[in-house]
Scaffold this motif. Sequence first.
Motif, PDB file in Angstrom:
ATOM      1  N   LEU A 200       0.841  -1.187   0.000  1.00 30.85           N
ATOM      2  CA  LEU A 200       0.000   0.000   0.000  1.00 30.85           C
ATOM      3  C   LEU A 200       0.879   1.241   0.000  1.00 30.85           C
ATOM      4  CD1 LEU A 200      -2.613  -0.957   2.770  1.00 30.85           C
ATOM      5  CD2 LEU A 200      -2.547  -1.667   0.381  1.00 30.85           C
ATOM      6  N   SER A 201       0.421   2.272  -0.688  1.00 33.98           N
ATOM      7  CA  SER A 201       1.148   3.540  -0.710  1.00 33.98           C
ATOM      8  C   SER A 201       0.151   4.676  -0.533  1.00 33.98           C
ATOM      9  CB  SER A 201       1.920   3.700  -2.021  1.00 33.98           C
ATOM     10  OG  SER A 201       2.710   4.877  -1.988  1.00 33.98           O
ATOM     11  N   PHE A 202       0.490   5.656   0.343  1.00 31.62           N
ATOM     12  CA  PHE A 202      -0.442   6.713   0.715  1.00 31.62           C
ATOM     13  C   PHE A 202       0.125   8.095   0.401  1.00 31.62           C
ATOM     14  CE2 PHE A 202      -1.806   3.193   3.323  1.00 31.62           C
ATOM     15  CZ  PHE A 202      -3.188   3.340   3.410  1.00 31.62           C
ATOM     16  N   ASP A 203      -0.765   8.981  -0.022  1.00 29.05           N
ATOM     17  CA  ASP A 203      -0.481  10.415  -0.097  1.00 29.05           C
ATOM     18  C   ASP A 203      -1.575  11.115   0.702  1.00 29.05           C
ATOM     19  OD1 ASP A 203       1.153  12.590  -1.138  1.00 29.05           O
ATOM     20  OD2 ASP A 203      -0.632  13.177  -2.253  1.00 29.05           O
ATOM     21  N   TYR A 204      -1.220  12.211   1.394  1.00 29.20           N
ATOM     22  CA  TYR A 204      -2.131  12.796   2.373  1.00 29.20           C
ATOM     23  C   TYR A 204      -2.689  14.144   1.917  1.00 29.20           C
ATOM     24  CZ  TYR A 204       0.272   9.186   5.049  1.00 29.20           C
ATOM     25  OH  TYR A 204       0.795   7.993   5.458  1.00 29.20           O
ATOM     26  N   GLY A 205      -3.132  14.960   2.873  1.00 31.64           N
ATOM     27  CA  GLY A 205      -3.761  16.230   2.550  1.00 31.64           C
ATOM     28  C   GLY A 205      -5.272  16.080   2.443  1.00 31.64           C
ATOM     29  N   LEU A 206      -5.924  17.069   1.840  1.00 32.52           N
ATOM     30  CA  LEU A 206      -7.374  17.030   1.657  1.00 32.52           C
ATOM     31  C   LEU A 206      -7.782  16.338   0.356  1.00 32.52           C
ATOM     32  CD1 LEU A 206      -8.431  20.534   2.997  1.00 32.52           C
ATOM     33  CD2 LEU A 206      -8.657  18.311   4.106  1.00 32.52           C
ATOM     34  N   TYR A 249      -9.550  -7.789  -1.088  1.00 35.54           N
ATOM     35  CA  TYR A 249      -8.249  -8.360  -0.714  1.00 35.54           C
ATOM     36  C   TYR A 249      -8.289  -8.961   0.685  1.00 35.54           C
ATOM     37  CZ  TYR A 249      -7.066  -5.252  -4.586  1.00 35.54           C
ATOM     38  OH  TYR A 249      -7.037  -4.603  -5.797  1.00 35.54           O
ATOM     39  N   SER A 250      -9.399  -9.568   1.025  1.00 37.71           N
ATOM     40  CA  SER A 250      -9.547 -10.166   2.345  1.00 37.71           C
ATOM     41  C   SER A 250      -8.550 -11.314   2.525  1.00 37.71           C
ATOM     42  CB  SER A 250     -10.979 -10.687   2.528  1.00 37.71           C
ATOM     43  OG  SER A 250     -11.134 -11.304   3.777  1.00 37.71           O
ATOM     44  N   GLY A 251      -7.882 -11.334   3.668  1.00 36.00           N
ATOM     45  CA  GLY A 251      -6.942 -12.407   3.981  1.00 36.00           C
ATOM     46  C   GLY A 251      -5.511 -12.142   3.559  1.00 36.00           C
ATOM     47  N   TYR A 252      -5.262 -11.051   2.829  1.00 32.84           N
ATOM     48  CA  TYR A 252      -3.904 -10.739   2.381  1.00 32.84           C
ATOM     49  C   TYR A 252      -3.178  -9.892   3.436  1.00 32.84           C
ATOM     50  CZ  TYR A 252      -4.847 -12.370  -2.373  1.00 32.84           C
ATOM     51  OH  TYR A 252      -5.136 -13.150  -3.461  1.00 32.84           O
ATOM     52  N   GLU A 253      -1.930 -10.231   3.685  1.00 30.59           N
ATOM     53  CA  GLU A 253      -1.090  -9.380   4.516  1.00 30.59           C
ATOM     54  C   GLU A 253      -0.587  -8.214   3.669  1.00 30.59           C
ATOM     55  OE1 GLU A 253       2.038 -11.712   6.127  1.00 30.59           O
ATOM     56  OE2 GLU A 253       0.718 -12.902   7.425  1.00 30.59           O
ATOM     57  N   TYR A 254      -0.169  -7.132   4.325  1.00 30.20           N
ATOM     58  CA  TYR A 254       0.304  -5.982   3.555  1.00 30.20           C
ATOM     59  C   TYR A 254       1.277  -5.154   4.376  1.00 30.20           C
ATOM     60  CZ  TYR A 254      -3.520  -3.861   6.236  1.00 30.20           C
ATOM     61  OH  TYR A 254      -4.359  -3.474   7.245  1.00 30.20           O
ATOM     62  N   THR A 255       2.122  -4.422   3.638  1.00 27.88           N
ATOM     63  CA  THR A 255       2.985  -3.392   4.209  1.00 27.88           C
ATOM     64  C   THR A 255       2.639  -2.078   3.531  1.00 27.88           C
ATOM     65  OG1 THR A 255       4.729  -3.838   2.576  1.00 27.88           O
ATOM     66  CG2 THR A 255       4.862  -5.003   4.691  1.00 27.88           C
ATOM     67  N   ALA A 256       2.963  -0.962   4.181  1.00 33.24           N
ATOM     68  CA  ALA A 256       2.547   0.335   3.645  1.00 33.24           C
ATOM     69  C   ALA A 256       3.680   1.341   3.711  1.00 33.24           C
ATOM     70  CB  ALA A 256       1.337   0.864   4.411  1.00 33.24           C
ATOM     71  N   VAL A 257       3.712   2.217   2.725  1.00 28.85           N
ATOM     72  CA  VAL A 257       4.657   3.329   2.663  1.00 28.85           C
ATOM     73  C   VAL A 257       3.852   4.580   2.322  1.00 28.85           C
ATOM     74  CG1 VAL A 257       5.157   3.015   0.201  1.00 28.85           C
ATOM     75  CG2 VAL A 257       6.862   4.107   1.669  1.00 28.85           C
ATOM     76  N   GLY A 258       4.354   5.747   2.704  1.00 29.93           N
ATOM     77  CA  GLY A 258       3.581   6.949   2.440  1.00 29.93           C
ATOM     78  C   GLY A 258       4.397   8.216   2.438  1.00 29.93           C
ATOM     79  N   ASP A 259       3.698   9.315   2.277  1.00 37.20           N
ATOM     80  CA  ASP A 259       4.286  10.646   2.255  1.00 37.20           C
ATOM     81  C   ASP A 259       5.036  10.902   3.561  1.00 37.20           C
ATOM     82  OD1 ASP A 259       4.848  13.338   2.133  1.00 37.20           O
ATOM     83  OD2 ASP A 259       2.858  13.924   1.464  1.00 37.20           O
ATOM     84  N   PRO A 260       6.300  11.351   3.494  1.00 35.34           N
ATOM     85  CA  PRO A 260       7.024  11.676   4.725  1.00 35.34           C
ATOM     86  C   PRO A 260       6.300  12.704   5.583  1.00 35.34           C
ATOM     87  CG  PRO A 260       8.507  11.676   2.839  1.00 35.34           C
ATOM     88  CD  PRO A 260       7.122  11.544   2.297  1.00 35.34           C
ATOM     89  N   ALA A 261       5.435  13.527   4.971  1.00 38.56           N
ATOM     90  CA  ALA A 261       4.677  14.521   5.726  1.00 38.56           C
ATOM     91  C   ALA A 261       3.592  13.885   6.583  1.00 38.56           C
ATOM     92  CB  ALA A 261       4.039  15.535   4.774  1.00 38.56           C
ATOM     93  N   GLY A 262       3.435  12.578   6.495  1.00 42.81           N
ATOM     94  CA  GLY A 262       2.419  11.890   7.285  1.00 42.81           C
ATOM     95  C   GLY A 262       2.695  11.904   8.766  1.00 42.81           C
ATOM     96  N   HIS A 351      -1.318  13.331  -6.751  1.00 43.98           N
ATOM     97  CA  HIS A 351      -1.462  12.530  -5.538  1.00 43.98           C
ATOM     98  C   HIS A 351      -1.227  11.042  -5.805  1.00 43.98           C
ATOM     99  CE1 HIS A 351      -3.199  16.341  -4.489  1.00 43.98           C
ATOM    100  NE2 HIS A 351      -4.148  16.178  -5.390  1.00 43.98           N
ATOM    101  N   LEU A 352      -1.863  10.519  -6.834  1.00 45.48           N
ATOM    102  CA  LEU A 352      -1.656   9.112  -7.169  1.00 45.48           C
ATOM    103  C   LEU A 352      -0.251   8.862  -7.696  1.00 45.48           C
ATOM    104  CD1 LEU A 352      -5.080   8.155  -8.778  1.00 45.48           C
ATOM    105  CD2 LEU A 352      -4.066   7.126  -6.750  1.00 45.48           C
ATOM    106  N   MET A 353       0.296   9.810  -8.452  1.00 47.74           N
ATOM    107  CA  MET A 353       1.651   9.637  -8.965  1.00 47.74           C
ATOM    108  C   MET A 353       2.672   9.686  -7.835  1.00 47.74           C
ATOM    109  SD  MET A 353       1.424   8.969 -12.121  1.00 47.74           S
ATOM    110  CE  MET A 353       3.062   9.213 -12.800  1.00 47.74           C
ATOM    111  N   ASP A 354       2.410  10.488  -6.808  1.00 50.20           N
ATOM    112  CA  ASP A 354       3.291  10.486  -5.639  1.00 50.20           C
ATOM    113  C   ASP A 354       3.217   9.148  -4.916  1.00 50.20           C
ATOM    114  OD1 ASP A 354       4.234  13.019  -6.089  1.00 50.20           O
ATOM    115  OD2 ASP A 354       2.901  14.004  -4.668  1.00 50.20           O
ATOM    116  N   CYS A 355       2.006   8.588  -4.827  1.00 49.95           N
ATOM    117  CA  CYS A 355       1.859   7.257  -4.226  1.00 49.95           C
ATOM    118  C   CYS A 355       2.734   6.241  -4.961  1.00 49.95           C
ATOM    119  CB  CYS A 355       0.411   6.807  -4.277  1.00 49.95           C
ATOM    120  SG  CYS A 355      -0.696   7.633  -3.131  1.00 49.95           S
ATOM    121  N   LEU A 356       2.644   6.252  -6.281  1.00 54.64           N
ATOM    122  CA  LEU A 356       3.433   5.316  -7.082  1.00 54.64           C
ATOM    123  C   LEU A 356       4.924   5.551  -6.876  1.00 54.64           C
ATOM    124  CD1 LEU A 356       3.493   3.099  -9.257  1.00 54.64           C
ATOM    125  CD2 LEU A 356       3.499   4.906 -10.975  1.00 54.64           C
TER     126      LEU A 356
END
Length: 388
Positions: A200-206, A249-262, A351-356
Motif C-alpha cells: 500500500l502507498s499513501f499520499d495525504y492532505g485534503l 483483498y480479504s486475507g492478504y497481509e500488507y505493508t505500507a509506505v507513504g508521504d514523509p509529511a504523514g 497525488h496518485l503519482m506520488d503514491c506510485l
Amino acid sequence: MFLYEHLPKTHEWPAVERKTRSKMGYDYIKFSNGVELRAVAEGADQLRQYTASVVYCTEMAFWDFAQATWNSLRPTIEGGGRIFIDSSANPGFFCQLVTGQLNEDEPEEEQEAHDVIEGVHEYRRNGVYVARIHYTADPSKRSEEWKTNEKKGTTTEGWEREYEINWTVSAEPKYYPEFDYNRHVALEELHPIEGRPLLLSFDYGLTPATIIAQTTAKGQLLILSELQSWDCGMLAHGRAVQAELQTFYSGYEYTAVGDPAGNQRAQSDEKTANEILRDRYGIIVEPGELTQTGRSEAVRYYLTTLTPDGKPLLQLDPRCQMLIEAFTGGYHRKVVAGRTLDEPEKNEYSHLMDCLAYLCAKLYRDNTSMSDKWKQMTRGRMHRAGCM
C-alpha cells in the motif's frame, strides 16, 4: 464583437451601448437591452464577485484549476443559470467530467446516449449534457483523401488529440515519456496472487490517495487498484481503503509506505495522518523517499527495466484510469514563461503519482540494499575460498 458585426442584417439586433478593449481584445460589452458580456480570467475565484446567468468556458481541458473552477460554478446552475463548456481533448479534470465519474454516486456508463448524425454522439454524464463532435460530422471531411491531406505536417500525437478526440494524448511535456501504453498497461484486469503480500502507498492532505499493488516472484510490480478521494481527510479516506481491502483483498497481509509529511501533526487534534491510519485502521505506514529526484528515478527504473523473462517491470491494471491518464500526459512538467522545468506540475494527478513514486522508491531501495548485502557476503566467501 466579430460575431456581432457579422450577424444577419435582416434582423434588428440590440445596439452596443458601451465596450472596453484591452490588449487581449474586448473585455466588456453592454447592449441596449441590458445584456452584458464580460471576459473573466480562468481561476476558481474569478466569478465569485459576479452573478452570471450564463457562463461560457472555452478550452477547459487545458486550464490549470479546472476542477476548482467547476466547483465554484455549480451555484450558477442552482440559481437557474447555464454553463457552456467547449474544449478539444486533453487529460485532466475535463476528461473526467465527460468520460468518467466525479463521485461514487454517479453511474459508470453514459446516460441517454444517442447519435443524431454521423460524427455526433450525445449523452449525459455527471449531471452534464455532452455532445462529442468528430470531424466526420462534416460530410466533406469523411474521405480518405481529405484525411491524408490534413495529416500532412501534423504530429501523430497532435492529430490524435485535436482530430480523433484521444483523451490519452496531452499537449504538455510528459513527466515520464518512458511510459508505453502498449507495454505498461495489462491487456486484461489484474488479480492478486495468493500467498504474496500486498503493498500500500499513501499520499495525504485534503485529496488523499492510495495505491494497492503487489510484486511477483520475478520482481514485477503490479498496480492492482487506485483510490483517489476529494475534499476529505485521512479519517474518511481510511474508511474507503479499509472497505476496499476487506471487499477485494480479504486475507492478504500488507505493508505500507507513504508521504514523509504523514508524521506532521494536524492543528485540529494534534494527530498525524500516520497515527490515524495506525490507531483507527491498524495500518502502519513507513515514511517514503523525501526527494523528488529519488522518487522519479525509481519510477523511471521500473518503466525501463525488464524482468528476467523479458516483461516490463511495471504493469498497470487497465481500470487504473487516473494513473494511465497521468502517464500519458496528465502528469507533466511545469512550464513557466515558456521554459520547461524539471519539476512536475502539481495537479489532480499528483497525488496518485506520488503514491506510485513512494512505492517504487521503497522497492528500489530495498532491492538495492539486498543486492549490496549479497555482494558483500559473496565477495567475502570468494576471498576466503581464494586464500585456501
